[in-house]
Design an enzyme around this catalytic site. Sequence first.
Site: not given
Length: 320
Positions: A108-110, A137, A141, A180
């Site tokens: 994920s981009s987070c 999270y 990841k 989301h």
Amino acid sequence: MDRQAPVFVAGHRGMVGSAIVRALERAGHEHILTAPRASLDLLDQAAVRHWFEVNKPRYVFLAAARVGGIHANDTLPADFIYQNLVIETNVIEAAWRAGVERLLFLGSSCIYPRMATQPMSEEALLTGALEPTNEPYAVAKIAGVKLCESFNRQHGTDFRSVMPTNLYGPGDNFDLEGSHVIPALLRKFHEARCGNAPSVAVWGSGKPRREFLHVDDAAEACRFVMALGPATYRAHTTPMCSHLNVGCGTDVTIAELARTIGDVVGYEGEIRFDANKPDGAPRKLLDVSRLKAMGWQARIGLEEGLREVYEWYRASEGGR
Ligand code: GDP
């Protein structure tokens, strides 16, 4: 990828996993393996090892994950870090034991630092502090990316990673507490239009910027990355920075997104911003130049994608 070879999509019931199954079917794959949760619990290491020994997939798409929006991440941090760490660990280790030829881990981009330079390149990983609302999270990841790299370095596996930007599409979660922003706003504006409500509440200041990618584009990117020859993949990555960003390369403010969703839904009332709700990261735009240089690009524009998902939602149980 050999179209006759067994390919396992972990998480095939989710929005991303189901889109990957559709993409593989479109590409002519004849031997797609899926495992319903009732028959395989990915949190159970012995069961996962056994499943891989029996089914012997040649390729694996690891799209199974505990996911959710800003509120779910903020209020269920233990679920988000624990379940994601265990799913990744179990599937990646079992894939190595079973001799899987190629695996794709979805992140994920987070994973990138909250204040990373925009757009965020793959090298920004682990250069600064994370966004607190989804740190657990993100840590899980990041561990998944490092698991893949570590197995590659120690055992010579070909385990790859992609970091998609914020995704949306059919099959998304429209539950207002867990979802989301896109499914939440489609539902809120739809219900406001149907009930003639004078205003809709949008969380936060409306100022954060987000990049959105339709899940069918993301699934095509996953298939594209899996189909690359090992030499090509290695030429565009390094052993300790082996992940590839997946996005469309442009972002919008949440206020702009809300106005576009209002237009798509046909809602003419007022948009209110609820400052008591968190904004999260100020911006999360991915630098997608690596994947672009390899020949992949997103196709579905935001408004077109939103119209399609709104139709899907209206035809689904919740939208009637
Ligand atoms: P994030 O990208 O991890 O922050 O995930 P979200 O998609 O949950 O939120 C993106 C942005 O949209 C944040 O700034 C939220 O505060 C904002 N937002 C506005 N209204 C909503 C809403 O109704 N639900 C959610 N989940 N986010 C909203």
